[in-house]
Write a protein that holds these residues in place. Sequence first.
Motif, short mmCIF file in Angstrom:
data_model
loop_
_atom_site.label_atom_id
_atom_site.label_comp_id
_atom_site.label_asym_id
_atom_site.label_seq_id
_atom_site.Cartn_x
_atom_site.Cartn_y
_atom_site.Cartn_z
N ALA A 200 1.51 10.00 -19.79
CA ALA A 200 2.28 8.75 -19.91
C ALA A 200 2.53 8.41 -21.37
O ALA A 200 1.65 8.59 -22.23
CB ALA A 200 1.54 7.61 -19.23
N LYS A 201 3.72 7.91 -21.65
CA LYS A 201 4.10 7.53 -23.00
C LYS A 201 4.40 6.04 -23.12
O LYS A 201 4.56 5.52 -24.22
CB LYS A 201 5.33 8.34 -23.44
N SER A 202 4.51 5.34 -21.97
CA SER A 202 4.79 3.90 -21.97
C SER A 202 3.60 3.15 -21.39
O SER A 202 2.86 3.69 -20.56
CB SER A 202 6.02 3.61 -21.10
N PRO A 203 3.38 1.91 -21.80
CA PRO A 203 2.29 1.11 -21.22
C PRO A 203 2.46 0.96 -19.71
O PRO A 203 3.57 0.72 -19.22
CB PRO A 203 2.43 -0.23 -21.93
N VAL A 204 1.37 1.10 -18.97
CA VAL A 204 1.42 1.07 -17.50
C VAL A 204 0.41 0.06 -16.96
O VAL A 204 -0.77 0.10 -17.29
CB VAL A 204 1.10 2.46 -16.90
N GLN A 205 0.91 -0.82 -16.10
CA GLN A 205 0.07 -1.68 -15.27
C GLN A 205 0.29 -1.27 -13.83
O GLN A 205 1.43 -1.03 -13.42
CB GLN A 205 0.44 -3.15 -15.47
N ALA A 206 -0.80 -1.18 -13.04
CA ALA A 206 -0.66 -0.71 -11.65
C ALA A 206 -1.50 -1.56 -10.71
O ALA A 206 -2.58 -2.03 -11.08
CB ALA A 206 -1.08 0.76 -11.55
N HIS A 207 -0.99 -1.74 -9.50
CA HIS A 207 -1.60 -2.62 -8.50
C HIS A 207 -1.79 -1.88 -7.18
O HIS A 207 -0.84 -1.23 -6.70
CB HIS A 207 -0.71 -3.84 -8.27
N PHE A 208 -2.97 -2.03 -6.59
CA PHE A 208 -3.29 -1.36 -5.32
C PHE A 208 -4.06 -2.31 -4.41
O PHE A 208 -4.72 -3.24 -4.88
CB PHE A 208 -4.15 -0.11 -5.57
N GLY A 209 -3.97 -2.05 -3.09
CA GLY A 209 -4.73 -2.81 -2.12
C GLY A 209 -6.00 -2.08 -1.71
O GLY A 209 -5.97 -0.87 -1.47
N GLU A 210 -7.08 -2.80 -1.59
CA GLU A 210 -8.37 -2.22 -1.21
C GLU A 210 -8.31 -1.55 0.16
O GLU A 210 -9.01 -0.56 0.41
CB GLU A 210 -9.43 -3.32 -1.21
N LEU A 211 -7.47 -2.06 1.05
CA LEU A 211 -7.39 -1.54 2.41
C LEU A 211 -6.25 -0.53 2.60
O LEU A 211 -5.98 -0.12 3.72
CB LEU A 211 -7.20 -2.69 3.40
N ASP A 212 -5.60 -0.13 1.52
CA ASP A 212 -4.50 0.83 1.60
C ASP A 212 -5.03 2.18 2.08
O ASP A 212 -5.96 2.74 1.51
CB ASP A 212 -3.85 0.98 0.22
N SER A 213 -4.41 2.72 3.14
CA SER A 213 -4.91 3.95 3.76
C SER A 213 -4.03 5.17 3.47
O SER A 213 -4.20 6.21 4.10
CB SER A 213 -5.01 3.76 5.28
N PHE A 214 -3.10 5.06 2.52
CA PHE A 214 -2.25 6.20 2.19
C PHE A 214 -3.01 7.12 1.22
O PHE A 214 -2.87 7.04 0.01
CB PHE A 214 -0.95 5.73 1.55
N VAL A 215 -3.80 8.00 1.80
CA VAL A 215 -4.71 8.84 1.02
C VAL A 215 -3.92 9.76 0.08
O VAL A 215 -2.97 10.43 0.50
CB VAL A 215 -5.61 9.68 1.95
N GLY A 216 -4.33 9.77 -1.19
CA GLY A 216 -3.69 10.62 -2.18
C GLY A 216 -2.43 10.03 -2.78
O GLY A 216 -1.83 10.63 -3.68
N PHE A 217 -2.04 8.85 -2.33
CA PHE A 217 -0.82 8.22 -2.83
C PHE A 217 -1.08 6.82 -3.36
O PHE A 217 -0.68 6.48 -4.47
CB PHE A 217 0.25 8.20 -1.75
#
Length: 290
Positions: A200-217
């Motif tokens: 990565a070359k740009s600043p990144v903020q990322a958000h996820f849900g604790e109950l998200d079941s999409f494994v590997g994604f």
Amino acid sequence: MMSYGSRFFTKALFTKSKTASSSCTALSLVRTHFASSTSLPRVRAMATDSAASSPFKKVQIQRENTTFDAYVIGKDNAPGIVVLQEWWGVDFEIKNHAQKISQFDSGYKALIPDLYRGKVGLDVAEAQHLMDGLDWQGAVKDIEASVNWLKTNGSQKVGVTGYCMGGALAIASSVLVPGVDAVVAFYGVPSPELADPVNAKSPVQAHFGELDSFVGFSDPKTGKALEEKLKASGVPHEVYIYPGVAHAFMNSSPEGIQRRKNMGMNDEDAATVELAWTRFRSWMTRFLSS
């Protein structure tokens, strides 16, 4: 037939789950979790506004020998934000997000590139078909052209944000697209074959849900692995995992909430949505303000 770029992505999204039996892939888990697509109601394809009353301006953007439509809203000469669709396409929910973003703080110019070229999935099966058929490397080029369009049309700085499929592409843009000043990704990480976040070359903020079941994604383990790669990249970064919510938790319109309920997701949490938006605003203000 899915494109080479799409195989990169779907390999990550539909890898076999380590917690399931060997005959049960993440794809079948998703389909079981979301129920049969034939049982899902067909939702509105686009925002209800007529073309005449829509707050969005439709523009055409050129890249190489291809022209694609994009939808723009917000202040001229304001910082720009490219807003990337979920697997559904450019439907009511992504327009809701873009309109909200355009009104934050002193104002942004939000642009939604139509990665599906006018097609919109009205149920899970259609959305899956459209995502499988996406040229992912071409989508990255669409994002680059969108960033360049905003910078040519009055935006001195430009960020990229996206949701689900668009979240993965937003992170890919931090690796592959020159001129991106900040990224905020919601519940999506690209396969390293498409774009490894360690680069990565740009600043990144990322958000996820604790109950998200999409494994590997977009499950929590993938979010934590992303954080480690961003640490190694050396770019400014923030990764948040929100308790008690699943995939696509930012979809808070009445139609979006109903669609999630039809998919078995009953984790509506307005406080979490507001917290994520507050963090989004802080990040974009930090990196896009002149």
